[in-house]
Design an enzyme around this catalytic site. Structure first.
Site, PDB file in Angstrom:
ATOM      1  N   CYS A 198       0.832  -1.202   0.000  1.00 21.85           N
ATOM      2  CA  CYS A 198       0.000   0.000   0.000  1.00 21.85           C
ATOM      3  C   CYS A 198       0.868   1.254   0.000  1.00 21.85           C
ATOM      4  CB  CYS A 198      -0.919   0.022   1.224  1.00 21.85           C
ATOM      5  SG  CYS A 198      -2.235  -1.187   1.141  1.00 21.85           S
ATOM      6  N   CYS A 240      -3.106  -1.114  11.585  1.00 22.39           N
ATOM      7  CA  CYS A 240      -2.803  -1.452  10.192  1.00 22.39           C
ATOM      8  C   CYS A 240      -2.774  -2.971  10.012  1.00 22.39           C
ATOM      9  CB  CYS A 240      -1.451  -0.872   9.781  1.00 22.39           C
ATOM     10  SG  CYS A 240      -1.552   0.751   9.017  1.00 22.39           S
TER      11      CYS A 240
END
Lengths: 279, 109, 140
Positions: A198, A240
C-alpha cells in the site's frame, strides 16, 4: 499472483476519482513556521524518489486544522502532557519537571528516535519515559500506548517540530534496521499484504475512500479525526495489521520497535510534525 | 465529574475599545452520544456537554446548545466585541451536572 | 410544542407547497419536524445565510462546519441523515462580534447539513449543504 496483483491494481485505480491521484501541492505553515512536507528519498529507498509527509494526502480541511495550534485539537492533550510532567509521581517525590525544568531541553530528541542505547538495546521515546519513571522517579511505568504516554511523548515530540527526521541506521542500529525493513516488506495476514504494497507501491491512490499516504511516522503521536485523540505509532501499526487481518505484534514489541526505526528512516529529511492531524 | 476534562480557550490579551475579536474554545470531552453499545450489547448512555456560554463582564457573547452530533472535544470559533477592559468567562455544562469554567482577561490597548 | 400530528401534517403540507423549489422530500422527516418547531412552518429565505462544510468529509467523526447569518438572533444546525438531526444552536448575545459560529460535527453518512437562522423580525433563513461521508478504506 501477477493476475491477482493486476486485478487489485485495477480495482484501486478505478477508485482514483475525485480525490486526485497524487498528493496535494500545498505547503504547510504552522504558526508562521514553514514545515517541510517533502524531501528527496534517502538513498536506501530503492523504489521511491521523493518522500512526502502524510499531511500532503489529507483533505484541505484536515490540512488547515494543523496550521494553527488551537485548531489542532491535539494541543489539549499536549496541555495534559505538560500537566503530567509537572505533577509529582512515585516514591522519590519527583515530577518529570524536577529534573527537566524546561521541555525545550528535549529539542532534537524526537528527530533521532528510536535509537540504540549504550546497552545495545533499541530504545523508543516511550522507553526513555518509562525508564525515567521506574528508575529515577520510583513510579509505575505508564501503559506504552496509553493516553498519559501519548500526551507526554507529544510534548517531547513538539520540541522537535520543524526539525528534520534523522535517525541512525548504521553501526549498532543496523541489525534492528534490517529487521524493520524485512518486516516492512513481508506480506502478512488474510489479505496477504505488506506495508509496501500500500504505502510504497500505491501511495497517492485511493483504497476505497481513503487517500493512501506513504505511511510516514514523522507526525506521531497524531490526533486522529477518527477517534478524536492522540494516537501512538505502535497503536497505528497494530491497527494497520488488523486492517490486513493479521495478528498484530504486541505494543512495545521488538518487532514494532524495529519497524518504527525503519519507518522513521524512510522519513529522513521530513520535518517532525508532532502533534499532527490525520484521518 | 467526567474524567480528564480540560478546557482550552484562545483570546487575545489586548484589544482596542470596540474591536471585534475572534475567540476559539475547546474542551476535551468524550461527548458520548448514546448511540454506541458496549461489548455486551448494552447502549452506553448519552453523556455530553450540552451547553456552552461565553460572556464578557457578565454580558452574553454566545450561548450554544449542543446535541450529541457535536464532535468529541467540542470546538467553537466565534467573534466578540470588546467594549472595555474586562474578563471573558467560558462555561461548559455537562449532562452529569458538572460545570467547567475558564476565564481570560483582556486589556484595552 | 402542542402540535398534534394532524396540525403538523397540515402545516407541513402547506410549507411543502411553497417550498417545492427547495426540493424537499414529499414526506415529513425528523429534521423537518425539528425545523418546524423553530419556524412554525413559515417560509424561509436563502439570502443572507452562509453554511460552509466540506464537499467530502475526511472522516464523519469530525467534520468542520461554519455558519454565518448577519443580524440573526440564533442559528440552528441540523444533520438530516443522523439518528437525531439536531446538532447545535448558536444563540448570539449582545456582545457577539458577528453572527457566525464554527464547530466540528459528527455525520453518520452522506447527508444534507441544514442551518436555520432566526431573525429579529421573526423571519427565517435557511441554507443547506450536502456532505459526502464515506466508509474509510483502511484507516477505518
Amino acid at each position: 499472483m501477477k493476475l491477482q496483483n493486476a486485478i487489485a491494481a485495477a480495482a484501486i485505480l478505478s477508485f482514483a476519482g475525485t480525490m486526485g491521484f497524487a498528493q496535494t501541492d500545498n505547503e504547510l505553515t504552522v504558526e508562521g513556521q514553514l514545515i517541510s512536507t517533502e524531501a528527496a528519498a534517502p538513498a536506501h529507498m530503492e523504489n521511491v524518489g521523493t518522500v512526502y509527509s502524510g499531511w500532503r494526502f489529507r483533505s484541505e480541511e484536515t490540512q488547515a486544522m494543523q496550521t494553527d495550534d488551537f485548531d489542532n485539537s491535539g494541543f489539549v492533550f499536549v496541555d495534559d502532557g505538560f500537566a503530567l510532567m509537572a505533577s509529582v509521581d512515585g516514591s522519590e517525590g519527583k515530577s518529570c519537571a524536577s529534573c527537566h525544568e524546561d521541555a525545550e531541553e528535549f529539542a532534537g530528541l524526537k528527530a533521532q528516535m528510536p535509537r540504540v542505547n549504550d546497552s545495545g538495546e533499541l530504545e523508543t521515546l516511550e522507553d526513555l519515559v518509562n525508564t525515567c519513571r521506574t528508575e529515577r522517579m520510583g513510579a509505575e511505568p505508564w501503559k506504552y500506548n496509553g493516553s498519559q504516554m501519548a500526551a507526554v511523548t507529544a510534548v517531547i515530540g513538539l520540541q522537535s517540530r520543524g526539525l528534520p527526521v534523522d535517525v541512525a541506521i548504521d553501526g549498532a542500529a543496523e541489525s534492528f534496521w534490517e529487521r524493520g525493513k524485512d518486516l516492512y516488506y513481508a506480506r502478512v495476514g488474510q489479505l496477504d499484504l505488506s506495508c509496501a504494497n500500500c504505502h510504497e507501491d500505491n501511495y497517492g491512490t485511493m483504497i476505497r475512500a481513503d487517500h493512501l499516504s506513504q505511511g510516514q511516522i514523522n507526525g506521531f503521536p497524531t490526533y486522529r479525526l477518527k477517534n478524536a485523540k492522540l494516537n501512538t505509532v505502535h497503536s497505528r501499526f497494530s491497527g494497520c495489521m488488523k486492517n490486513v487481518r493479521a495478528e498484530p505484534y504486541a505494543i512495545g514489541s521488538d518487532e514494532f520497535k524495529a519497524l518504527e526505526l525503519y519507518l522513521a528512516s524512510r522519513g529522513t529529511g521530513l520535518s517532525v510534525e508532532t502533534p499532527s492531524i490525520r484521518n | 465529574m467526567a474524567e480528564n476534562v480540560r478546557p482550552r480557550v484562545r483570546v487575545p490579551k489586548t484589544a482596542a475599545a470596540g474591536e471585534v475579536i475572534t475567540i476559539k474554545s475547546l474542551i476535551s470531552h468524550k461527548m458520548e452520544s448514546g448511540q454506541r453499545k458496549d461489548g455486551d450489547g448494552n447502549v452506553i448512555p448519552r453523556s455530553i456537554i450540552n451547553r456552552f456560554v461565553c460572556a464578557f463582564n457578565g454580558e452574553t457573547v454566545i450561548d450554544v446548545t449542543l446535541e450529541a452530533a457535536v464532535s468529541t472535544n467540542p470546538f467553537f470559533e466565534f467573534e466578540a466585541v470588546v467594549p472595555e477592559a474586562g474578563d471573558f468567562t467560558f462555561t461548559w455544562y455537562d449532562d452529569d451536572g458538572s460545570v467547567y469554567e475558564e476565564t481570560k482577561s483582556v486589556a484595552i490597548a | 410544542m402542542a402540535f398534534t400530528r394532524r396540525k403538523m401534517l397540515i402545516l407541513g403540507s402547506a410549507s411543502f407547497a411553497t417550498a417545492t423549489l427547495a426540493g424537499l422530500p414529499a414526506f415529513a422527516s425528523l429534521t423537518d419536524d425539528a425545523i418546524m418547531a423553530i419556524t412554525g412552518g413559515a417560509e424561509t429565505s436563502d439570502a443572507g445565510i452562509t453554511l460552509t462544510a466540506p464537499e467530502i468529509a475526511e472522516n464523519g467523526n469530525t467534520v468542520p462546519v461554519e455558519v454565518s447569518a448577519p443580524g440573526a438572533t440564533s442559528i440552528a444546525l441540523f444533520a438530516s441523515g443522523n439518528p437525531t438531526p439536531s446538532v447545535a444552536t448558536f444563540n448570539f448575545g449582545p456582545l457577539a462580534g458577528s453572527q457566525t459560529g464554527a464547530t466540528r460535527i459528527r455525520l453518520a453518512k452522506t447527508q444534507d447539513v441544514v442551518a436555520i437562522a432566526t431573525m429579529p423580525d421573526g423571519s427565517f433563513l435557511r441554507a443547506s449543504v450536502t456532505v459526502k461521508v464515506t466508509i474509510g478504506g483502511c484507516g477505518g
